[in-house]
Scaffold this motif. Structure first.
Motif, PDB file in Angstrom:
ATOM      1  N   LEU A  80      -9.571   7.915  -2.578  1.00  0.00           N
ATOM      2  CA  LEU A  80      -9.882   7.431  -3.919  1.00  0.00           C
ATOM      3  C   LEU A  80     -10.608   8.516  -4.708  1.00  0.00           C
ATOM      4  O   LEU A  80     -11.544   9.144  -4.182  1.00  0.00           O
TER       5      LEU A  80
ATOM      6  N   LYS B 194      -4.427   0.537  -7.353  1.00  0.00           N
ATOM      7  CA  LYS B 194      -3.796   1.767  -6.884  1.00  0.00           C
ATOM      8  C   LYS B 194      -2.527   1.367  -6.142  1.00  0.00           C
ATOM      9  O   LYS B 194      -2.416   0.253  -5.629  1.00  0.00           O
TER      10      LYS B 194
ATOM     11  N   LEU C  49     -11.527  -2.711  -5.274  1.00  0.00           N
ATOM     12  CA  LEU C  49     -10.406  -1.789  -5.208  1.00  0.00           C
ATOM     13  C   LEU C  49      -9.240  -2.541  -4.601  1.00  0.00           C
ATOM     14  O   LEU C  49      -9.394  -3.200  -3.569  1.00  0.00           O
TER      15      LEU C  49
END
Length: 165
Positions: free
Chosen positions: A75, A59, A94
């Motif tokens: 998220l 991300k 992540l």
């Protein structure tokens, strides 16, 4: 190119650069239906798994929410659920890259080098609880967990030993 695609490509390039520096083999799934944007694979490790791999969901944000030493990231619940759990072959993480608000500030070119103006952090959601939210969940990422060559090698070594962070 739309700014979200630029962020996506910049994140991927950032992780590929770290993988190259670490001597790891990056691969990108043809279809992203499991919230995995890139897999980093090692070779010749001496743990339980000789060719360990870690899987990353990437991300990127130009508007990070930072409280103290914690990056708070909203998220999508699908990504959250895909990254949770212990019933996966490779550890999943992540990875959130923060970039300056203005695109020209992302990279600085100099006659002798190039500077990327960003910071990148990682977190494991492996043991996070089930959440009743339908859309997003706010994830806390300690800013001490910088994604660097050293930290990626540590995560791959953990995977080689059958563990995750």
């Amino acid at each position: 190119m739309h700014s979200t695609k630029q962020k996506e490509q910049f994140s991927l390039a950032y992780v590929h650069a770290i993988a190259a520096h670490a001597g790891l083999n990056p691969s990108v799934p043809v279809v992203d239906d499991d919230s995995i944007d890139v897999m980093l694979k090692g070779k010749g490790y001496t743990g339980k798994v000789r060719d360990p791999a870690i899987q990353l969901q990437l991300k990127c944000t130009a508007s990070p929410t930072i409280v103290g030493e914690v990056l708070k990231f909203d998220l999508p619940i699908k990504n959250y659920n895909d990254l949770r759990g212990t019933n996966v072959l490779s550890p999943r993480y992540l990875v959130v890259l923060t970039v300056p608000k203005e695109l020209p500030d992302w990279i600085e070119h100099d006659p002798e080098h190039m500077v990327l103006h960003n910071r990148c952090f990682w977190v494991s959601l492996r043991h996070h609880p089930d959440i009743a939210n339908d859309e997003t969940v706010r994830v806390d990422i300690p800013m001490s967990q910088r994604l660097t060559t050293e930290s990626v090698l540590k995560l791959v070594t953990l995977a080689s030993n059958g563990n995750s962070a």
